[in-house]
Write an enzyme that holds these catalytic residues in place. Sequence first.
Site, PDB file in Angstrom:
ATOM      1  CG  ASN A  26      -1.995   2.252  -3.363  1.00 46.68           C
ATOM      2  OD1 ASN A  26      -1.786   1.345  -2.566  1.00 46.68           O
ATOM      3  ND2 ASN A  26      -2.974   3.116  -3.221  1.00 46.68           N
TER       4      ASN A  26
ATOM      5  CB  ALA B 295       4.172   7.884   1.587  1.00 49.39           C
TER       6      ALA B 295
ATOM      7  CG  MET C 196      -1.647   1.290   1.491  1.00 51.78           C
ATOM      8  SD  MET C 196      -2.805   1.745   0.200  1.00 51.78           S
ATOM      9  CE  MET C 196      -4.143   0.598   0.545  1.00 51.78           C
ATOM     10  CB  CYS C 197       2.205   3.405  -2.120  1.00 56.41           C
ATOM     11  SG  CYS C 197       3.433   2.107  -2.085  1.00 56.41           S
ATOM     12  N   GLY C 198       0.981   5.780  -0.684  1.00 54.25           N
ATOM     13  CA  GLY C 198       0.394   7.058  -1.071  1.00 54.25           C
ATOM     14  C   GLY C 198       1.214   7.573  -2.230  1.00 54.25           C
TER      15      GLY C 198
END
Length: 592
Positions: free
Chosen positions: A79, A54, A1-3
Amino acid sequence: MCGIFCSIHQPEQDSESTKQWNICKDAIAARGPDYLMEKRLTLSRDWLGHFAAAVLWMQGPRVTTQPSLDDNENLLLWNGDLFSGHLARDDVCDTNIILTELQSTKDVVSVLRKIEGPYCLVYYQKSSNTLYFGRDIIGRHSLLLKVDNKANSLTLASVANKKIKGIVEVPAIGIFAMNLNMSRINLACYPWKEPDLRFTDIIEVLETTLSVDIDIKDTIVGACSSAWTTLHLHPTRKDVEYLENVPCSKDFNEVLHHLLKYEEVDERVERLTELLHESVKIRVKKKPNYCKTCIRIILSGGSVTCTHSKIGILFSGGLDSAILTAIADKYVPEDESIDLINVAFERPASKNQNASHANNEKGNATQKYDVPDRKTGRQTYSELLRICPNRKWNFIQCNVAQAELQLYRASRICDLVHPLRTILDDSLGCAMWFASRAKGILYPVNEAYESPCRILLLGIGADELFGGYMRHRTILRHRGWDALVQELSIELARISERNLGRDDRIVSDHGKQSRLPYLDENLVKYVQLIKPWERCYPTEKMPSGLGDKLLLRLLACKIGFHGTATFPKRAFQFGSRIANGKENATDVSTRL
């Protein structure tokens, strides 16, 4: 999972890009607390690219940093999760798998066809000087888009802020592309499935909103596309004979047990059970084996064996979450606890209650948070202790005072919900934010506890797949089965714009990842091919608590849930008592 964040702009707009990144940065960093990095690239004479990510470490033996560049200077912001299909592997981070696949071909669409799992991506292909971006066909992760024609710039972000005007959710109708060989903003779309009236409407609205013409390319036909075929069916008397002949009993469990005696019914329940087990199993197991606290030690170079909770479940006590909980018990190690998160909002006390509880603070607190979901949560928790007695379950009562609700709605939640802004978005966004924060009191021991889990299982999608809303009963009564199956198909297609993007932004704000077992591609495809009256039977013969989500109720009954299998559907916003039933859910909220 990412931003993820991406700005494509002209050289003279570099400071404006930095300004937008600074506005989004805190919210994006909250999504990925394990690593943050930026890259700036010159893409052509006309275009600069500002890419940032992120990372929340969820796969592979170590953190894979992003933005990811390959040897050919292609860049990926990913993501997502490969939960199934030919590309899925347990020992390699998905980011590396996807980037390698994309590097091996000039045909980006051919890679997209292979992907199974929730994702959004931004991919810059150097050889064609093209930027690709979009969400999976179900739209399980958030991606926002802003086009500024005056500044000649395009911005993409997982989450934004109310200060960024004109940003919209990227519709989950296909993968979009921008040709960077052209000097002005331009867009094309590769549809997930053959364009229909809904697709055309969405494209026209998007073109008007962005003031950009969108060129429609060849259809991708993704892994889940075949599930979106609308079947127009009406049962014969023989088709529903076994449903009409159920015993007239006030004991709904008796009716469910009667139906399970039919071989074809039992086979459907068994197949659905298998698919749900597969879906929950991969979503529980694909992760680093550390909680939020212990993963900090590992990332700092330390060593630790973590036996804390790593899995949490948003647990209203309703049918959907109860089933996920019992299945998760099969795949989480026996020595680990599982966190059950139950949220309640303060109920303003009446004058009589204030008087009677003036000297009884504990009784007053109990009364204030004694909402419907708290009651069903405790009931189902009791059933769970009987069905899965060897597990340590942490039942977390998250009590939210009105003052705390107003504080965080104004300071945080309003930005996460943006660009959505209805009363329904307000209510569900707040309920989801406090639930996924998972901070409260353990029941029945009454100890303060904040869940250290990094993965949340949510029951989203069950109502759309299995006919759980009261309007389904109304549609069937007035317009028949053809209309109901069309409604179910439309609701599944719309779930990305109504729920999923918002909920992804909300949950991820706590450095947690939401995983949605009911929206697994294989499960969705199976359920969409089942005749509608085999999924639900919301007729006078089967009232609320029986005919709605009938197939899921049969599954719950077979697992061993008695009371829970026949709980009537109750919306999260009303069960937690955040919503005011007198308000119109579709009106714009003045509180956001």
